[in-house]
Design a protein around this motif. Structure first.
Motif, PDB file in Angstrom:
ATOM      1  N   TYR A 276      -0.347  -5.206   2.793  1.00 47.49           N
ATOM      2  CA  TYR A 276      -1.707  -5.648   3.018  1.00 47.49           C
ATOM      3  C   TYR A 276      -1.857  -7.062   2.456  1.00 47.49           C
ATOM      4  O   TYR A 276      -1.349  -7.510   1.379  1.00 47.49           O
TER       5      TYR A 276
ATOM      6  N   LYS B  22      -7.291 -10.835   7.263  1.00 46.71           N
ATOM      7  CA  LYS B  22      -6.670  -9.869   6.667  1.00 46.71           C
ATOM      8  C   LYS B  22      -5.804  -8.876   7.656  1.00 46.71           C
ATOM      9  O   LYS B  22      -6.063  -8.552   8.823  1.00 46.71           O
TER      10      LYS B  22
ATOM     11  N   ASP C   8      -4.810 -10.618   2.481  1.00 47.99           N
ATOM     12  CA  ASP C   8      -6.098 -11.417   2.703  1.00 47.99           C
ATOM     13  C   ASP C   8      -6.037 -12.695   2.283  1.00 47.99           C
ATOM     14  O   ASP C   8      -5.757 -13.097   1.146  1.00 47.99           O
TER      15      ASP C   8
ATOM     16  N   LYS D  96       0.773  -1.180  -0.109  1.00 49.86           N
ATOM     17  CA  LYS D  96       0.015   0.026   0.001  1.00 49.86           C
ATOM     18  C   LYS D  96       0.894   1.366   0.054  1.00 49.86           C
ATOM     19  O   LYS D  96       0.463   2.400  -0.613  1.00 49.86           O
TER      20      LYS D  96
ATOM     21  N   GLU E   4      -2.788  -5.997   7.831  1.00 51.02           N
ATOM     22  CA  GLU E   4      -1.920  -4.852   7.410  1.00 51.02           C
ATOM     23  C   GLU E   4      -0.776  -4.723   8.106  1.00 51.02           C
ATOM     24  O   GLU E   4      -0.894  -4.494   9.300  1.00 51.02           O
TER      25      GLU E   4
END
Length: 92
Positions: free
Chosen positions: A56, A67, A58, A44, A69
């Motif tokens: 990030y 999920k 998932d 990101k 970050e």
């Protein structure tokens, strides 16, 4: 803070190649790794020395969806001397 340390031996693949993949992965590359389980992985925010980069991801871990970050707070590039690139991905 959670610190993750993984030790895995992959024949013909260096630690630097794995770290580069994880720090510069695209959703498509990650989905190709394990279709249906790996849903997204992308950077990101990117910084030249990796410190401060935000990644990030998932994915499914068993029946649970994870999920996350992550913020890169330490990157030890000297641990990757004599590295080899990852083999090319299978065509999609």
């Amino acid at each position: 803070m959670i610190e993750l340390k993984t030790e895995v031996q992959l024949k013909g693949v260096s630690a630097k190649a794995v770290a580069d993949f994880l720090l510069h992965c695209t959703d498509r590359d990650y989905q190709n790794w394990w279709p249906g389980t790996h849903l997204a992985w992308h950077t990101k925010k990117q910084f030249p020395n990796e410190i401060g980069s935000v990644v990030y991801f998932d994915e499914y871990v068993g029946q649970r969806r994870l999920k996350l970050e992550t913020l890169v707070v330490r990157y030890i590039s000297t641990a990757f001397r004599g590295s080899k690139p990852l083999p090319p991905h299978a065509p999609t």
